[in-house]
Design a protein around this motif. Structure first.
Motif, short mmCIF file in Angstrom:
data_model
loop_
_atom_site.label_atom_id
_atom_site.label_comp_id
_atom_site.label_asym_id
_atom_site.label_seq_id
_atom_site.Cartn_x
_atom_site.Cartn_y
_atom_site.Cartn_z
N VAL A 53 -16.88 -2.13 4.77
CA VAL A 53 -15.60 -1.47 4.58
C VAL A 53 -14.51 -2.19 5.38
O VAL A 53 -13.41 -2.43 4.88
CB VAL A 53 -15.68 0.03 4.95
CG1 VAL A 53 -14.31 0.67 4.96
CG2 VAL A 53 -16.61 0.76 3.99
N SER A 54 -14.82 -2.56 6.61
CA SER A 54 -13.85 -3.26 7.45
C SER A 54 -13.46 -4.60 6.84
O SER A 54 -12.26 -4.95 6.75
CB SER A 54 -14.43 -3.45 8.85
OG SER A 54 -13.53 -4.18 9.65
N ALA A 55 -14.44 -5.38 6.41
CA ALA A 55 -14.16 -6.68 5.79
C ALA A 55 -13.35 -6.50 4.51
O ALA A 55 -12.41 -7.26 4.25
CB ALA A 55 -15.47 -7.42 5.51
N ALA B 186 -5.75 -5.64 2.47
CA ALA B 186 -4.42 -5.71 3.10
C ALA B 186 -3.72 -7.02 2.76
O ALA B 186 -2.51 -7.05 2.52
CB ALA B 186 -4.54 -5.52 4.61
N GLN B 187 -4.49 -8.10 2.72
CA GLN B 187 -3.92 -9.42 2.46
C GLN B 187 -3.59 -9.64 0.99
O GLN B 187 -2.57 -10.26 0.67
CB GLN B 187 -4.91 -10.51 2.88
CG GLN B 187 -5.19 -10.58 4.36
CD GLN B 187 -6.40 -11.46 4.67
OE1 GLN B 187 -6.94 -12.15 3.80
NE2 GLN B 187 -6.86 -11.41 5.91
N ARG B 188 -4.45 -9.21 0.09
CA ARG B 188 -4.33 -9.62 -1.31
C ARG B 188 -4.08 -8.50 -2.32
O ARG B 188 -3.71 -8.80 -3.45
CB ARG B 188 -5.61 -10.36 -1.72
CG ARG B 188 -5.94 -11.58 -0.87
CD ARG B 188 -4.90 -12.68 -0.93
NE ARG B 188 -4.82 -13.32 -2.21
CZ ARG B 188 -5.57 -14.34 -2.59
NH1 ARG B 188 -6.46 -14.86 -1.77
NH2 ARG B 188 -5.42 -14.86 -3.79
N CYS B 189 -4.29 -7.25 -1.94
CA CYS B 189 -4.24 -6.17 -2.93
C CYS B 189 -3.13 -5.15 -2.66
O CYS B 189 -2.58 -4.56 -3.60
CB CYS B 189 -5.57 -5.43 -2.97
SG CYS B 189 -7.03 -6.49 -3.09
N ALA C 200 -0.42 0.01 0.50
CA ALA C 200 -1.19 -0.06 1.74
C ALA C 200 -2.11 1.14 1.91
O ALA C 200 -3.17 1.05 2.52
CB ALA C 200 -0.24 -0.17 2.94
N GLU C 201 -1.71 2.27 1.34
CA GLU C 201 -2.51 3.49 1.43
C GLU C 201 -3.12 3.86 0.08
O GLU C 201 -3.43 5.03 -0.16
CB GLU C 201 -1.66 4.64 1.97
CG GLU C 201 -1.14 4.40 3.38
CD GLU C 201 -2.26 4.20 4.40
OE1 GLU C 201 -3.26 4.94 4.32
OE2 GLU C 201 -2.14 3.31 5.26
N GLY C 202 -3.24 2.87 -0.80
CA GLY C 202 -3.85 3.12 -2.11
C GLY C 202 -3.01 3.99 -3.02
O GLY C 202 -3.51 4.54 -4.00
N GLU C 203 -1.71 4.08 -2.71
CA GLU C 203 -0.84 5.00 -3.45
C GLU C 203 -0.36 4.44 -4.78
O GLU C 203 0.23 5.15 -5.59
CB GLU C 203 0.36 5.40 -2.58
CG GLU C 203 1.38 4.28 -2.33
CD GLU C 203 1.09 3.37 -1.15
OE1 GLU C 203 2.03 2.71 -0.68
OE2 GLU C 203 -0.08 3.31 -0.69
#
Length: 99
Positions: A7-9, A15-18, A24-27
């Motif tokens: 999950v951490s990886a 955060a970098q690509r998606c 940032a919060e999947g919104e």
């Protein structure tokens, strides 16, 4: 169970690509659907396919040539288990089978 390391990886890669399109919060946003509370994420093969192949309607690029199977499994596991989602892990082998 779901590996905290996976999950951490996946979170770092997200955060970098998606996050730019999916939030940032999947919104979600103009260019990407929300991941928070998205029932389609229950299907590991659906998630792997979207990351591998992209999705033309919203111009999501294919990450087949950009991410390894392990990276895709990590990102898929991250989004399937963040923001209130609890859909379990995705393995590298599951991604490889969809590739």
């Amino acid at each position: 169970g779901v590996s905290p390391e996976q999950v951490s990886a996946g979170g770092e890669l997200y955060a970098q690509r998606c996050a730019g399109c999916h939030g940032a919060e999947g919104e979600g946003g103009d260019r990407g659907p929300a991941h928070a509370g998205n029932p389609e994420l229950a299907y590991a093969s659906f998630v792997a396919d979207r990351i591998l192949d992209g999705y033309g309607y919203k111009k999501m690029p294919s990450y087949k040539g950009r991410f390894s199977d392990e990276e895709i499994a990590n990102v898929a596991t991250y989004i399937r288990n963040s923001w209130g989602n609890n859909f379990g892990s995705v393995s590298t082998a599951q991604v490889a089978a969809r590739r």
